[in-house]
Design an enzyme around this catalytic site. Structure first.
Site, PDB file in Angstrom:
ATOM      1  N   GLY A  16       0.843  -1.205   0.000  1.00 37.12           N
ATOM      2  CA  GLY A  16       0.000   0.000   0.000  1.00 37.12           C
ATOM      3  C   GLY A  16       0.873   1.247   0.000  1.00 37.12           C
ATOM      4  N   ARG A  77       0.693  -5.249  -6.541  1.00 40.07           N
ATOM      5  CA  ARG A  77       0.915  -6.594  -5.986  1.00 40.07           C
ATOM      6  C   ARG A  77       1.415  -7.462  -7.135  1.00 40.07           C
ATOM      7  NH1 ARG A  77      -3.410  -5.064  -2.801  1.00 40.07           N
ATOM      8  NH2 ARG A  77      -2.616  -4.777  -0.708  1.00 40.07           N
ATOM      9  N   CYS A  78       2.365  -8.338  -6.869  1.00 35.58           N
ATOM     10  CA  CYS A  78       2.930  -9.140  -7.948  1.00 35.58           C
ATOM     11  C   CYS A  78       2.958 -10.614  -7.555  1.00 35.58           C
ATOM     12  CB  CYS A  78       4.337  -8.639  -8.252  1.00 35.58           C
ATOM     13  SG  CYS A  78       5.156  -9.606  -9.516  1.00 35.58           S
ATOM     14  N   GLY A 107       5.993  -2.607   3.220  1.00 35.17           N
ATOM     15  CA  GLY A 107       5.621  -3.230   4.483  1.00 35.17           C
ATOM     16  C   GLY A 107       6.263  -4.595   4.656  1.00 35.17           C
ATOM     17  N   THR A 131       4.365   2.374   5.553  1.00 33.48           N
ATOM     18  CA  THR A 131       2.964   1.962   5.714  1.00 33.48           C
ATOM     19  C   THR A 131       2.279   2.923   6.678  1.00 33.48           C
ATOM     20  OG1 THR A 131       1.468   0.338   6.712  1.00 33.48           O
ATOM     21  CG2 THR A 131       3.755   0.193   7.380  1.00 33.48           C
ATOM     22  N   ARG A 160     -17.186  16.031  14.059  1.00 28.15           N
ATOM     23  CA  ARG A 160     -17.619  16.454  15.392  1.00 28.15           C
ATOM     24  C   ARG A 160     -18.545  17.678  15.338  1.00 28.15           C
ATOM     25  NH1 ARG A 160     -17.146  15.311  20.502  1.00 28.15           N
ATOM     26  NH2 ARG A 160     -15.615  13.745  21.016  1.00 28.15           N
ATOM     27  N   MET A 175      -8.573   3.449   8.851  1.00 24.87           N
ATOM     28  CA  MET A 175      -7.871   2.286   8.301  1.00 24.87           C
ATOM     29  C   MET A 175      -7.098   1.527   9.378  1.00 24.87           C
ATOM     30  SD  MET A 175      -6.496   2.963   4.512  1.00 24.87           S
ATOM     31  CE  MET A 175      -7.479   2.339   3.164  1.00 24.87           C
ATOM     32  N   GLU A 193     -15.285   8.902  22.617  1.00 21.96           N
ATOM     33  CA  GLU A 193     -15.817   8.250  23.822  1.00 21.96           C
ATOM     34  C   GLU A 193     -15.371   6.792  23.879  1.00 21.96           C
ATOM     35  OE1 GLU A 193     -17.492  10.716  22.449  1.00 21.96           O
ATOM     36  OE2 GLU A 193     -17.779  11.913  24.258  1.00 21.96           O
TER      37      GLU A 193
HETATM   38  O1  F6P Z   1      -1.652   0.392   3.814  1.00 25.90           O
HETATM   39  C1  F6P Z   1      -2.269  -0.361   4.812  1.00 25.90           C
HETATM   40  C2  F6P Z   1      -3.720  -0.348   4.594  1.00 25.90           C
HETATM   41  O2  F6P Z   1      -4.072   0.982   4.508  1.00 25.90           O
HETATM   42  C3  F6P Z   1      -4.565  -1.018   5.631  1.00 25.90           C
HETATM   43  O3  F6P Z   1      -4.804  -0.278   6.767  1.00 25.90           O
HETATM   44  C4  F6P Z   1      -5.795  -1.309   4.837  1.00 25.90           C
HETATM   45  O4  F6P Z   1      -6.528  -2.338   5.362  1.00 25.90           O
HETATM   46  C5  F6P Z   1      -5.248  -1.666   3.503  1.00 25.90           C
HETATM   47  O5  F6P Z   1      -4.063  -0.952   3.374  1.00 25.90           O
HETATM   48  C6  F6P Z   1      -6.140  -1.386   2.355  1.00 25.90           C
HETATM   49  O6  F6P Z   1      -5.523  -1.803   1.192  1.00 25.90           O
HETATM   50  P1  F6P Z   1      -6.123  -1.689  -0.260  1.00 25.90           P
HETATM   51  O7  F6P Z   1      -5.547  -0.457  -0.851  1.00 25.90           O
HETATM   52  O8  F6P Z   1      -5.661  -2.901  -0.955  1.00 25.90           O
HETATM   53  O9  F6P Z   1      -7.598  -1.584  -0.129  1.00 25.90           O
END
Ligand code: F6P
Length: 328
Positions: A16, A77-78, A107, A131, A160, A175, A193
């Site tokens: 990512g 991704r590969c 990562g 990451t 808010r 995320m 909260e």
């Molecule tokens: O980069 C990490 C992340 O942001 C995670 O927190 C999240 O679940 C994932 O990537 C989402 O990835 P994608 O871009 O494949 O949806």
């Protein structure tokens, strides 16, 4: 021990994307050039290595990118790289160009691939943790986290305002499939909260009780921040549970999503990316190979690539207690 001198290095971004990756690429390229190394940009992570999508970079190629989100090298991704044949193809492409060292910004999955590749083909690899999730063992910080968490805080602050105007209960999903750092930090910083994260068990009865009790006290504005990898599913699932148990609560859901991955990197992310990128090249030059360059206690720290794995931190009960007290 004789150090095999690197002369041409490749840099790639994988997994990512994260804000600050461009700053890291810039630092790698310019440090390499300072040391008279040739440097190549490998496009779309390992895919570019397998498909020979590799271009020589110079100082100007990385001009005006330190402030940009995303990655100029793109990422992908590969699946081919999972197989030996794919890695062999990648090796032959590097060999043809004379590339004898790699910097991988990504990562833990990207590091696993690098470690395996290096064992098989004797190409030294250096990892930089990139990451937004901040869940890599061997570094207190990762490139992208600071920007992502600040994006989340800015968005939640806006939520808010409207939440308060309508006396609503809001569930905001941030995320973090396996990691709750964005949820924890943004939740604390916005006065949530409740914060639900994958690392800590959530007592749903306790959550319902506290919301009911707050409703009785006419505290109608309630913010719940939940990591996407939460125990009770995503924010919509959690909203269903809460609506079923407290029908009177005026509940809304907001999923922040990929907005957290984009945008100009914060000053902090630009700094750590620049620092790490510089030390990645220095490491290759002195033969400190197959490590991830991280930061521990504000100092550069090296972790063997095979130990730089996804880390489930013990985000403590202590923080959860503080959240409860501060949100009373
Ligand atoms: O980069 C990490 C992340 O942001 C995670 O927190 C999240 O679940 C994932 O990537 C989402 O990835 P994608 O871009 O494949 O949806």
């Amino acid at each position: 021990m004789t150090i095999k001198k690197v002369t041409k290095i490749g840099v790639l971004t994988s997994g990512g994307d994260a804000p600050g990756m461009n700053a890291a690429i810039r630092a790698v390229v310019r440090t390499a050039i300072f040391h008279d190394l040739e440097v190549f940009g490998i496009m779309r992570g390992y895919a570019g290595m397998v498909e020979n999508d590799i271009q020589e970079l110079n100082s100007r190629s990385v001009a005006n990118i330190i402030q940009r989100g995303g990655t100029i090298l793109k990422t992908a991704r590969c699946t081919e790289f999972y197989e030996y044949e794919g890695r062999l193809k990648a090796y032959n492409n590097l060999k043809e160009k004379g590339i004898d060292g790699l910097v991988i910004i990504g990562g833990d999955g990207s590091f696993k691939g690098a470690q395996r590749f290096s064992n098989e083909f004797d190409i030294p690899c250096i990892g930089l943790p990139g990451t937004i999730d901040k869940d890599i063992a061997g570094s207190d910080v990762t490139i992208g986290f600071d920007t992502a968490v600040n994006t989340a805080v800015e968005a939640i602050d806006k939520i808010r305002d409207t939440m308060d105007a309508h006396d609503r209960l809001f569930i905001v999903e941030v995320m973090g499939r396996d990691a709750g750092y964005i949820a924890l930090h943004s939740g604390i910083a916005t006065g949530a909260e409740n914060i639900l994260i994958p690392e800590t068990k959530t007592d749903i009865e306790d959550l319902i009780f506290s919301l009911t009790e707050k409703e009785k006290r006419k505290k109608l504005v309630n913010l719940i921040v939940v990591a996407e990898g939460g125990e009770y599913g995503d924010a919509n699932e959690l909203a269903k549970i809460i609506k079923a148990r407290i029908p009177s609560a005026d509940t809304r859901v907001c999923i922040l999503g990929h907005i957290q991955r984009g945008g100009a990197p914060s000053c902090e992310d630009r700094l750590i990316a620049s620092h790490m990128g510089y030390y990645a090249v220095e490491s290759l030059l002195i033969g400190r190979n197959n490590v991830m360059v991280g930061v521990v206690n504000n100092k550069i720290h090296y972790t063997p690539l095979d130990k730089a794995v996804k880390q489930k931190q013990k985000i403590g009960q202590e923080w959860m207690k503080i959240v409860k007290i501060l949100a009373s």
